[in-house]
Design a protein around this motif. Structure first.
Motif, PDB file in Angstrom:
ATOM      1  N   LEU A   1      -2.524  -5.755  13.031  1.00 51.61           N
ATOM      2  CA  LEU A   1      -2.337  -6.630  11.868  1.00 51.61           C
ATOM      3  C   LEU A   1      -1.824  -5.851  10.664  1.00 51.61           C
ATOM      4  CD1 LEU A   1      -5.567  -8.848  12.126  1.00 51.61           C
ATOM      5  CD2 LEU A   1      -3.226  -9.468  12.766  1.00 51.61           C
ATOM      6  N   LEU A   2      -2.302  -4.624  10.498  1.00 47.21           N
ATOM      7  CA  LEU A   2      -1.850  -3.790   9.384  1.00 47.21           C
ATOM      8  C   LEU A   2      -0.366  -3.456   9.524  1.00 47.21           C
ATOM      9  CD1 LEU A   2      -2.441  -2.162   6.837  1.00 47.21           C
ATOM     10  CD2 LEU A   2      -3.148  -0.258   8.302  1.00 47.21           C
ATOM     11  N   VAL A   3       0.053  -3.084  10.724  1.00 39.74           N
ATOM     12  CA  VAL A   3       1.462  -2.759  10.966  1.00 39.74           C
ATOM     13  C   VAL A   3       2.338  -3.983  10.725  1.00 39.74           C
ATOM     14  CG1 VAL A   3       3.149  -2.123  12.742  1.00 39.74           C
ATOM     15  CG2 VAL A   3       1.002  -0.853  12.548  1.00 39.74           C
ATOM     16  N   LEU A   4       1.908  -5.138  11.228  1.00 41.61           N
ATOM     17  CA  LEU A   4       2.671  -6.376  11.024  1.00 41.61           C
ATOM     18  C   LEU A   4       2.786  -6.713   9.541  1.00 41.61           C
ATOM     19  CD1 LEU A   4       1.274  -8.625  13.913  1.00 41.61           C
ATOM     20  CD2 LEU A   4       3.560  -7.618  13.746  1.00 41.61           C
ATOM     21  N   THR A   5       1.718  -6.489   8.793  1.00 41.32           N
ATOM     22  CA  THR A   5       1.739  -6.759   7.359  1.00 41.32           C
ATOM     23  C   THR A   5       2.729  -5.845   6.644  1.00 41.32           C
ATOM     24  OG1 THR A   5      -0.595  -7.410   7.434  1.00 41.32           O
ATOM     25  CG2 THR A   5       0.332  -6.941   5.267  1.00 41.32           C
ATOM     26  N   ILE A   6       2.726  -4.566   7.006  1.00 39.79           N
ATOM     27  CA  ILE A   6       3.658  -3.610   6.397  1.00 39.79           C
ATOM     28  C   ILE A   6       5.105  -3.983   6.723  1.00 39.79           C
ATOM     29  CG2 ILE A   6       4.449  -1.212   6.452  1.00 39.79           C
ATOM     30  CD1 ILE A   6       1.474  -0.435   6.886  1.00 39.79           C
ATOM     31  N   LEU A   7       5.364  -4.389   7.967  1.00 39.49           N
ATOM     32  CA  LEU A   7       6.709  -4.819   8.359  1.00 39.49           C
ATOM     33  C   LEU A   7       7.141  -6.057   7.571  1.00 39.49           C
ATOM     34  CD1 LEU A   7       6.565  -4.330  12.245  1.00 39.49           C
ATOM     35  CD2 LEU A   7       7.823  -2.937  10.571  1.00 39.49           C
ATOM     36  N   LEU A   8       6.208  -6.992   7.379  1.00 43.25           N
ATOM     37  CA  LEU A   8       6.506  -8.173   6.575  1.00 43.25           C
ATOM     38  C   LEU A   8       6.831  -7.800   5.135  1.00 43.25           C
ATOM     39  CD1 LEU A   8       3.969 -10.989   7.606  1.00 43.25           C
ATOM     40  CD2 LEU A   8       6.453 -11.213   7.457  1.00 43.25           C
ATOM     41  N   LEU A   9       6.073  -6.865   4.584  1.00 48.21           N
ATOM     42  CA  LEU A   9       6.319  -6.407   3.209  1.00 48.21           C
ATOM     43  C   LEU A   9       7.707  -5.780   3.078  1.00 48.21           C
ATOM     44  CD1 LEU A   9       3.006  -4.806   1.887  1.00 48.21           C
ATOM     45  CD2 LEU A   9       4.419  -6.511   0.710  1.00 48.21           C
ATOM     46  N   ILE A  10       8.096  -4.974   4.053  1.00 45.98           N
ATOM     47  CA  ILE A  10       9.415  -4.345   4.031  1.00 45.98           C
ATOM     48  C   ILE A  10      10.501  -5.412   4.077  1.00 45.98           C
ATOM     49  CG2 ILE A  10      11.003  -2.860   5.327  1.00 45.98           C
ATOM     50  CD1 ILE A  10       8.489  -1.259   6.224  1.00 45.98           C
ATOM     51  N   TRP A  11      10.348  -6.368   5.007  1.00 42.40           N
ATOM     52  CA  TRP A  11      11.323  -7.470   5.080  1.00 42.40           C
ATOM     53  C   TRP A  11      11.395  -8.230   3.768  1.00 42.40           C
ATOM     54  CZ3 TRP A  11       9.621 -12.546   4.459  1.00 42.40           C
ATOM     55  CH2 TRP A  11      10.622 -13.513   4.523  1.00 42.40           C
ATOM     56  N   SER A  12      10.230  -8.513   3.209  1.00 44.35           N
ATOM     57  CA  SER A  12      10.152  -9.309   1.989  1.00 44.35           C
ATOM     58  C   SER A  12      10.820  -8.614   0.810  1.00 44.35           C
ATOM     59  CB  SER A  12       8.680  -9.587   1.660  1.00 44.35           C
ATOM     60  OG  SER A  12       8.557 -10.397   0.517  1.00 44.35           O
TER      61      SER A  12
ATOM     62  N   ILE B   1      -1.128  -6.800  -1.652  1.00 45.71           N
ATOM     63  CA  ILE B   1      -1.215  -5.341  -1.657  1.00 45.71           C
ATOM     64  C   ILE B   1      -2.594  -4.891  -2.125  1.00 45.71           C
ATOM     65  CG2 ILE B   1      -0.313  -3.245  -2.738  1.00 45.71           C
ATOM     66  CD1 ILE B   1       2.436  -4.682  -2.820  1.00 45.71           C
ATOM     67  N   ILE B   2      -3.096  -5.520  -3.188  1.00 48.49           N
ATOM     68  CA  ILE B   2      -4.432  -5.176  -3.691  1.00 48.49           C
ATOM     69  C   ILE B   2      -5.491  -5.445  -2.624  1.00 48.49           C
ATOM     70  CG2 ILE B   2      -6.224  -5.799  -5.365  1.00 48.49           C
ATOM     71  CD1 ILE B   2      -3.949  -6.335  -7.376  1.00 48.49           C
ATOM     72  N   GLY B   3      -5.384  -6.591  -1.963  1.00 51.35           N
ATOM     73  CA  GLY B   3      -6.337  -6.939  -0.913  1.00 51.35           C
ATOM     74  C   GLY B   3      -6.335  -5.938   0.229  1.00 51.35           C
ATOM     75  N   ILE B   4      -5.133  -5.531   0.653  1.00 52.86           N
ATOM     76  CA  ILE B   4      -5.016  -4.555   1.746  1.00 52.86           C
ATOM     77  C   ILE B   4      -5.644  -3.229   1.339  1.00 52.86           C
ATOM     78  CG2 ILE B   4      -3.374  -3.184   3.086  1.00 52.86           C
ATOM     79  CD1 ILE B   4      -1.475  -5.669   2.862  1.00 52.86           C
ATOM     80  N   LEU B   5      -5.382  -2.793   0.113  1.00 53.95           N
ATOM     81  CA  LEU B   5      -5.929  -1.522  -0.367  1.00 53.95           C
ATOM     82  C   LEU B   5      -7.457  -1.561  -0.446  1.00 53.95           C
ATOM     83  CD1 LEU B   5      -3.369  -0.582  -3.164  1.00 53.95           C
ATOM     84  CD2 LEU B   5      -3.622   0.483  -0.912  1.00 53.95           C
ATOM     85  N   VAL B   6      -7.996  -2.678  -0.932  1.00 52.85           N
ATOM     86  CA  VAL B   6      -9.455  -2.816  -1.019  1.00 52.85           C
ATOM     87  C   VAL B   6     -10.081  -2.744   0.367  1.00 52.85           C
ATOM     88  CG1 VAL B   6     -11.338  -4.403  -1.587  1.00 52.85           C
ATOM     89  CG2 VAL B   6      -9.451  -4.083  -3.199  1.00 52.85           C
TER      90      VAL B   6
END
Length: 200
Positions: A7-18, A36-41
């Motif tokens: 899920l973390l990898v998919l989220t990072i890939l989505l962020l890059i696309w976005s 981003i804040i939520g992921i970091l927390v």
């Protein structure tokens, strides 16, 4: 662990696309910042307090909604433009999906924290408190949207995303409340099983 890393990898890939040619970079930043804040927390607290897999999956879905909204802006998401045209709606309603999730996901996070930290000792109060927390989060977010719009002028209009609907703020909070209630009705039993497995 494998699910969480996936899920973390998919989220990072989505962020890059976005981040590649979004509709507007200022709006993109404002929309993806909560994700981003939520992921970091969650990353910094992972060792001290690891949530159930259900929570991490829900957070991923919520992040995906925020990230997609950041790329297109909530008023311009193509699928919901098509829904607007097909069903003769007056506006692009992707933002309502976001606010539904804003109640749905925080409600389950709050539920887990309240139960595992033994904040609420009587279950008959649990649902009321969880929905109240979700509504409070929704109202606080509306304050933030209002503040950003006032401080940035036209630059914050895409972030505010009312699309000319005068009751947008109230309907946003209603959708969040509905999301919280539905989350409790649909997921409480599944959540309880995962919580029980953690104790065992």
């Amino acid at each position: 662990m494998k699910l969480i890393y996936t899920l973390l990898v998919l989220t990072i890939l989505l962020l890059i696309w976005s981040a590649i040619k979004p509709f507007e970079y200022f709006t993109w930043f404002l929309e993806v910042l909560p994700a981003i804040i939520g992921i970091l927390v969650l990353a910094f607290t992972f060792e001290s307090f690891r949530f159930t897999n259900l929570i991490y999956a829900l957070v991923f879905v919520h992040c995906a909604i925020l990230i997609i909204g950041g790329h297109y802006t909530y008023a311009e998401v193509p699928l919901f433009d098509w829904i607007q045209d097909t069903f003769n709606q007056t506006r692009n309603n992707y933002d309502k999906v976001g606010h539904f999730a804003q109640g749905f996901v925080p409600a389950m996070i709050a539920r887990e924290l309240l139960l595992r930290k033994e904040v609420v000792l009587k279950n008959n109060w649990l649902n009321f408190i969880v929905v109240s927390i979700a509504l409070a989060i929704s109202a606080a977010y509306e304050f933030i949207e209002w503040g950003v719009s006032l401080s940035t002028g036209e630059g914050g209009d895409s972030f505010l995303g009312t699309q000319g609907y005068i009751w947008d703020t109230q309907s946003d909070m209603l959708y969040a409340t509905i999301g919280a209630v539905i989350a409790l009705v649909v997921l409480s039993k599944i959540h309880n099983k995962q919580l029980k497995a953690i104790k065992n």
